[in-house]
Every structure is written in structure tokens, then in C-alpha cells.
Design a protein around this motif. Structure first.
Motif, PDB file in Angstrom:
ATOM      1  N   VAL A   1      -4.694   6.772 -20.282  1.00 14.44           N
ATOM      2  CA  VAL A   1      -3.532   7.050 -19.502  1.00 14.44           C
ATOM      3  C   VAL A   1      -3.383   5.962 -18.578  1.00 14.44           C
ATOM      4  CG1 VAL A   1      -1.782   8.221 -17.966  1.00 14.44           C
ATOM      5  CG2 VAL A   1      -3.248   9.348 -19.770  1.00 14.44           C
TER       6      VAL A   1
ATOM      7  N   ILE B   1      -6.449  15.159 -19.071  1.00 18.14           N
ATOM      8  CA  ILE B   1      -5.882  14.525 -19.985  1.00 18.14           C
ATOM      9  C   ILE B   1      -6.197  15.147 -21.163  1.00 18.14           C
ATOM     10  CG2 ILE B   1      -6.404  12.616 -21.482  1.00 18.14           C
ATOM     11  CD1 ILE B   1      -6.817  10.638 -19.205  1.00 18.14           C
TER      12      ILE B   1
ATOM     13  N   ASP C   1       5.308   6.863  -9.062  1.00 14.71           N
ATOM     14  CA  ASP C   1       6.251   7.366  -9.773  1.00 14.71           C
ATOM     15  C   ASP C   1       5.814   8.636 -10.774  1.00 14.71           C
ATOM     16  OD1 ASP C   1       8.972   5.884  -9.437  1.00 14.71           O
ATOM     17  OD2 ASP C   1       7.417   4.664  -9.128  1.00 14.71           O
ATOM     18  N   ALA C   2       4.318   8.848 -11.026  1.00 16.48           N
ATOM     19  CA  ALA C   2       4.000   9.793 -12.095  1.00 16.48           C
ATOM     20  C   ALA C   2       3.034  10.791 -10.885  1.00 16.48           C
ATOM     21  CB  ALA C   2       3.136   9.201 -12.931  1.00 16.48           C
TER      22      ALA C   2
ATOM     23  N   TYR D   1      11.187  12.632 -12.918  1.00 19.76           N
ATOM     24  CA  TYR D   1      11.427  11.977 -14.244  1.00 19.76           C
ATOM     25  C   TYR D   1      12.924  11.732 -14.388  1.00 19.76           C
ATOM     26  CZ  TYR D   1      10.372  10.775 -19.031  1.00 19.76           C
ATOM     27  OH  TYR D   1      10.089  10.210 -20.185  1.00 19.76           O
TER      28      TYR D   1
ATOM     29  N   LYS E   1       7.085  16.727 -11.870  1.00 23.84           N
ATOM     30  CA  LYS E   1       7.366  15.677 -12.994  1.00 23.84           C
ATOM     31  C   LYS E   1       8.920  16.244 -13.281  1.00 23.84           C
ATOM     32  CE  LYS E   1       3.603  16.974 -15.230  1.00 23.84           C
ATOM     33  NZ  LYS E   1       2.561  17.043 -16.298  1.00 23.84           N
TER      34      LYS E   1
ATOM     35  N   VAL F   1       0.297   5.168 -12.787  1.00 20.99           N
ATOM     36  CA  VAL F   1       1.493   4.631 -11.591  1.00 20.99           C
ATOM     37  C   VAL F   1       1.542   5.746 -10.542  1.00 20.99           C
ATOM     38  CG1 VAL F   1       3.712   3.438 -11.787  1.00 20.99           C
ATOM     39  CG2 VAL F   1       2.373   3.474 -13.614  1.00 20.99           C
TER      40      VAL F   1
ATOM     41  N   ALA G   1      -0.972   5.222 -23.765  1.00 21.79           N
ATOM     42  CA  ALA G   1       0.403   5.726 -24.113  1.00 21.79           C
ATOM     43  C   ALA G   1       1.132   6.011 -23.022  1.00 21.79           C
ATOM     44  CB  ALA G   1       0.120   6.894 -24.973  1.00 21.79           C
ATOM     45  N   THR G   2       2.450   5.358 -22.988  1.00 22.19           N
ATOM     46  CA  THR G   2       3.401   5.833 -21.802  1.00 22.19           C
ATOM     47  C   THR G   2       4.820   5.919 -22.147  1.00 22.19           C
ATOM     48  OG1 THR G   2       4.141   5.065 -19.798  1.00 22.19           O
ATOM     49  CG2 THR G   2       3.867   3.234 -21.186  1.00 22.19           C
ATOM     50  N   LEU G   3       5.431   6.577 -21.680  1.00 25.87           N
ATOM     51  CA  LEU G   3       7.059   7.028 -21.873  1.00 25.87           C
ATOM     52  C   LEU G   3       8.024   5.922 -20.946  1.00 25.87           C
ATOM     53  CD1 LEU G   3       7.013  10.671 -22.437  1.00 25.87           C
ATOM     54  CD2 LEU G   3       7.308   8.893 -24.295  1.00 25.87           C
ATOM     55  N   ARG G   4       7.133   5.530 -19.915  1.00 20.38           N
ATOM     56  CA  ARG G   4       7.820   4.638 -18.731  1.00 20.38           C
ATOM     57  C   ARG G   4       7.292   3.114 -18.767  1.00 20.38           C
ATOM     58  NH1 ARG G   4       9.491   7.923 -14.482  1.00 20.38           N
ATOM     59  NH2 ARG G   4      10.530   5.877 -13.912  1.00 20.38           N
TER      60      ARG G   4
ATOM     61  N   GLY H   1      -5.153   9.282 -25.448  1.00 24.71           N
ATOM     62  CA  GLY H   1      -6.359   9.669 -24.690  1.00 24.71           C
ATOM     63  C   GLY H   1      -6.717   9.002 -23.632  1.00 24.71           C
TER      64      GLY H   1
ATOM     65  N   LYS I   1      -2.944  14.143 -27.518  1.00 26.66           N
ATOM     66  CA  LYS I   1      -1.641  13.616 -27.378  1.00 26.66           C
ATOM     67  C   LYS I   1      -1.766  12.139 -26.880  1.00 26.66           C
ATOM     68  CE  LYS I   1       0.923  14.385 -23.247  1.00 26.66           C
ATOM     69  NZ  LYS I   1       1.670  15.206 -22.383  1.00 26.66           N
TER      70      LYS I   1
HETATM   71  B1  A2H Z   1       3.520   8.528 -18.207  1.00 24.41           B
HETATM   72  P1  A2H Z   1       4.719  13.801 -22.893  1.00 24.41           P
HETATM   73 CL1  A2H Z   1       5.446   6.405 -14.012  1.00 24.41          CL
HETATM   74  N1  A2H Z   1      -2.897  13.470 -21.538  1.00 24.41           N
HETATM   75  O1  A2H Z   1       3.405   6.929 -18.204  1.00 24.41           O
HETATM   76  C1  A2H Z   1      -2.049  13.605 -20.408  1.00 24.41           C
HETATM   77  N2  A2H Z   1      -1.148  12.928 -19.959  1.00 24.41           N
HETATM   78  C2  A2H Z   1      -0.491  11.764 -20.767  1.00 24.41           C
HETATM   79  C3  A2H Z   1      -1.460  11.494 -22.013  1.00 24.41           C
HETATM   80  C4  A2H Z   1      -2.296  12.530 -22.488  1.00 24.41           C
HETATM   81  N3  A2H Z   1      -2.989  12.443 -23.428  1.00 24.41           N
HETATM   82  N4  A2H Z   1      -0.982  10.560 -22.836  1.00 24.41           N
HETATM   83  C5  A2H Z   1       0.144  10.078 -21.947  1.00 24.41           C
HETATM   84  N5  A2H Z   1       0.231  10.673 -20.865  1.00 24.41           N
HETATM   85  C6  A2H Z   1       1.153  10.877 -19.625  1.00 24.41           C
HETATM   86  C7  A2H Z   1       3.839   6.578 -17.018  1.00 24.41           C
HETATM   87  C8  A2H Z   1       4.596   7.677 -16.203  1.00 24.41           C
HETATM   88  C9  A2H Z   1       4.489   8.827 -17.120  1.00 24.41           C
HETATM   89  C10 A2H Z   1       5.300   7.622 -15.075  1.00 24.41           C
HETATM   90  C11 A2H Z   1       5.911   8.933 -14.879  1.00 24.41           C
HETATM   91  C12 A2H Z   1       5.854  10.155 -15.623  1.00 24.41           C
HETATM   92  C13 A2H Z   1       5.181   9.908 -16.890  1.00 24.41           C
HETATM   93  C14 A2H Z   1       2.513   6.253 -16.235  1.00 24.41           C
HETATM   94  N6  A2H Z   1       1.371   7.289 -16.215  1.00 24.41           N
HETATM   95  O2  A2H Z   1       5.007  11.049 -17.710  1.00 24.41           O
HETATM   96  O3  A2H Z   1       4.017  15.119 -22.698  1.00 24.41           O
HETATM   97  C15 A2H Z   1       1.756   9.425 -19.551  1.00 24.41           C
HETATM   98  O4  A2H Z   1       2.291   9.115 -18.212  1.00 24.41           O
HETATM   99  C16 A2H Z   1       5.759  12.366 -17.439  1.00 24.41           C
HETATM  100  C17 A2H Z   1       5.517  13.254 -18.485  1.00 24.41           C
HETATM  101  O5  A2H Z   1       4.387  12.989 -24.083  1.00 24.41           O
HETATM  102  C18 A2H Z   1       3.183   9.430 -20.558  1.00 24.41           C
HETATM  103  O6  A2H Z   1       4.130   8.630 -19.739  1.00 24.41           O
HETATM  104  O7  A2H Z   1       6.229  13.886 -22.386  1.00 24.41           O
HETATM  105  C19 A2H Z   1       3.428  10.899 -20.413  1.00 24.41           C
HETATM  106  O8  A2H Z   1       2.504  11.731 -20.159  1.00 24.41           O
HETATM  107  C20 A2H Z   1       3.901  11.345 -21.986  1.00 24.41           C
HETATM  108  O9  A2H Z   1       3.896  12.807 -21.802  1.00 24.41           O
END
Ligand code: A2H
Length: 252
Positions: A133, A124, A139-140, A211, A207, A136, A36-39, A131, A128
Motif C-alpha cells: 500500500v 494490510i 487523505d487516507a 472518501y 474512510k 498518503v 494498489a490504489t484507488l486514489r 499486499g 486484496k
Molecule cells: B488507497 P478497497 Cl489517499 N490491505 O490508496 C489494506 N488496504 C489496502 C490494500 C490491502 N491489501 N490494498 C490497497 N489498500 C488501500 C490511497 C488512498 C486509499 C487514499 C484514500 C483512501 C484510500 C493511499 N493509501 O482507500 O477495499 C489503498 O489505499 C480507502 C478505502 O479496494 C486503496 O486505495 O476499497 C484502498 O485501500 C483499496 O480499498
């Protein structure tokens, strides 16, 4: 969990043959770790996947051909969103833990690295997303620090049976942020003197900083949209991943 529904892009990270013994019952199927990603626009920079070693996962039948590895909670949500072979009901073929997933070889959409590996991350949350991830580290901040921990601590690798060759040695620069350069997460983690993946408060600040700036001021360094603003191309890349079947949308 928040009051507002959150929409994630689930990236289908395909498990490469040969499968380990534990995944034997999945032979002949297309098996994915669903991250699951937001990016979605950062997927060029994927260097590995993250799993929670003690986390409980399952291999769920999503369609006639596809199996997703994720938490039971996510499988149930997906079933209600019309992603289950059996309508409205998760169908689990194998129960797994994060330990079973460490070391899986994966092929992930847009990733510059052709093969990447599943590695342990200790922060992790299992309530959310899926489970799983995708990592990257350019950027993360969470990804950067978890990778830093694995690289810097042989004892941590030994504890989780991580082979050195599974750990990426290079971060892939994908986005330029004027204030932070081409590896924003690394720069901000160094500036804030973050010690490890468990440094929760500082990571929250890192973050926040990356972000917002990444979205509003970032430009792409790689791929089809090189030179374009992150803000403009994020929805386009997301749409393409969905259209090609390399990702699906998921809400919770
Ligand atoms: B993001 P929000 Cl490049 N536990 O994707 C911990 N972290 C989790 C998760 C879990 N169960 N599920 C998703 N996530 C991560 C990319 C990325 C993300 C970048 C930059 C910032 C970023 C690559 N990893 O998140 O709590 C995933 O990482 C910054 C928050 O729903 C997902 O997007 O806001 C993000 O956290 C979702 O977090």
C-alpha cells in the motif's frame, strides 16, 4: 472479495540502489514495490510505503527488465492480465517476507518527497490488491493512523527495526476539502478520537466521510492541476501515470 471486479492503479515505487543482501539476485534489474490504489490523484502526498511484516511476498518478473514485489496471488492475476515475462505464468526470482522489505528506499511517481521508505502496517490484507500500500496520510485515515502509531510508539519501531529517519515527520497537504481542511484524514481521525490503526469500526467511518467528500468536493493544492476539482482531474492523472509507464491498471 467482492462480486464486482475492482480496478486498481498499480503504482511502481522503484527500489533505490544499493539493494540489501536479500535482493542480491535482482541486481541489474528495475525493481518496484507495486502498490494498489484507488486514489491515483493523491500520489503527490506519498510519504512512505506500507508492507505487512509477516506477509509473504515475491519478486516477480513482469517483463524483460521489470520486477514487481507483491503477493503471489497478485502475481498470478497479473500473469493472466498479460503482465508476466512468462505468458500466463508468474515467474518468481526471490521469495520475501514483509520484514525483508522494511527500510527499503523508494522513488515513487509524483511524490513530493524524493526518497520514501517501506514501513510496517499491521492491518494490510494479503487477499486484496498487491499486499503493498502506498501511504498518503493527508487523505487516507488508515495511513494517518498507521503513521501516528509508528511516530508515537518507540517500542513499535524497535519491534520492527524501523529507524527514526525512515519515518516521515511531515504530512504533505495535497487536497482541500471545505469541511475538513487541507489534511482531511488527520482532522477526521482526531474528530472521531481514533486511537490506533486497529480501531476498525471508527476507521471505516473515517474512510466513508473522507472518501466521498474528497472526491465530490476536493480541490487540488499541488501539482500540475492545482485549483482543479479532484473529480475532474482524477482520470487525467491516472491516464498520465499509465501512459508514462509509471503505473499499470490491474483488476481483481
Ligand atoms: B488507497 P478497497 Cl489517499 N490491505 O490508496 C489494506 N488496504 C489496502 C490494500 C490491502 N491489501 N490494498 C490497497 N489498500 C488501500 C490511497 C488512498 C486509499 C487514499 C484514500 C483512501 C484510500 C493511499 N493509501 O482507500 O477495499 C489503498 O489505499 C480507502 C478505502 O479496494 C486503496 O486505495 O476499497 C484502498 O485501500 C483499496 O480499498
Amino acid at each position: 472479495e467482492g462480486v464486482q471486479p475492482q480496478e486498481y492503479t498499480l503504482i511502481k515505487m522503484e527500489v533505490v540502489q544499493p539493494f540489501p543482501l536479500k535482493l542480491g539476485p535482482l541486481e541489474g534489474k528495475r525493481v518496484f514495490l507495486a502498490a494498489a490504489t484507488l486514489r491515483p490523484e493523491t500520489m503527490y502526498g506519498q510519504t512512505n510505503a506500507w508492507v505487512l511484516p509477516d506477509g509473504k511476498y515475491g519478486a516477480y518478473e513482469i517483463s524483460e527488465t521489470d520486477v514487481f514485489i507483491l503477493t503471489k496471488r497478485a502475481a498470478l492475476n497479473l500473469a493472466y492480465q498479460n503482465f508476466s515475462k512468462i505468458p500466463q505464468k508468474p515467474s518468481c526470482l526471490v521469495e520475501l517476507t514483509g520484514y525483508d522489505l522494511i527500510g527499503l528506499a523508494l522513488r515513487s511517481p509524483l511524490a513530493v518527497n524524493e526518497i520514501i521508505y517501506a514501513l510496517p502496517m499491521l492491518t494490510i490484507l494479503t487477499n486484496k490488491g498487491t499486499g503493498i500500500v502506498t501511504s498518503v496520510p493527508s487523505d487516507a485515515p488508515d495511513d494517518y493512523m498507521a503513521l501516528h502509531d509508528l511516530t508515537a510508539k518507540p517500542a513499535l519501531r524497535a519491534k520492527y527495526g524501523v529507524k527514526d529517519e525512515w519515518v516521515p515527520s511531515e504530512i504533505v497537504p495535497i487536497i482541500n476539502i471545505p469541511e475538513f481542511g487541507d489534511k482531511a484524514a488527520e482532522k477526521v481521525c482526531l474528530d472521531l478520537k481514533i486511537k490506533s490503526q486497529n480501531d476498525k469500526d471508527k476507521l471505516a467511518e473515517a474512510k466513508r466521510l473522507t472518501y466521498l467528500k474528497g472526491f465530490t468536493e476536493g480541490t487540488m493544492l499541488i501539482g500540475e492541476f492545482v485549483g482543479r476539482k479532484v473529480q475532474e482531474i482524477k482520470p487525467i492523472i491516472k491516464g498520465k501515470l499509465i501512459e508514462s509507464g509509471e503505473a499499470i491498471l490491474y483488476s481483481e
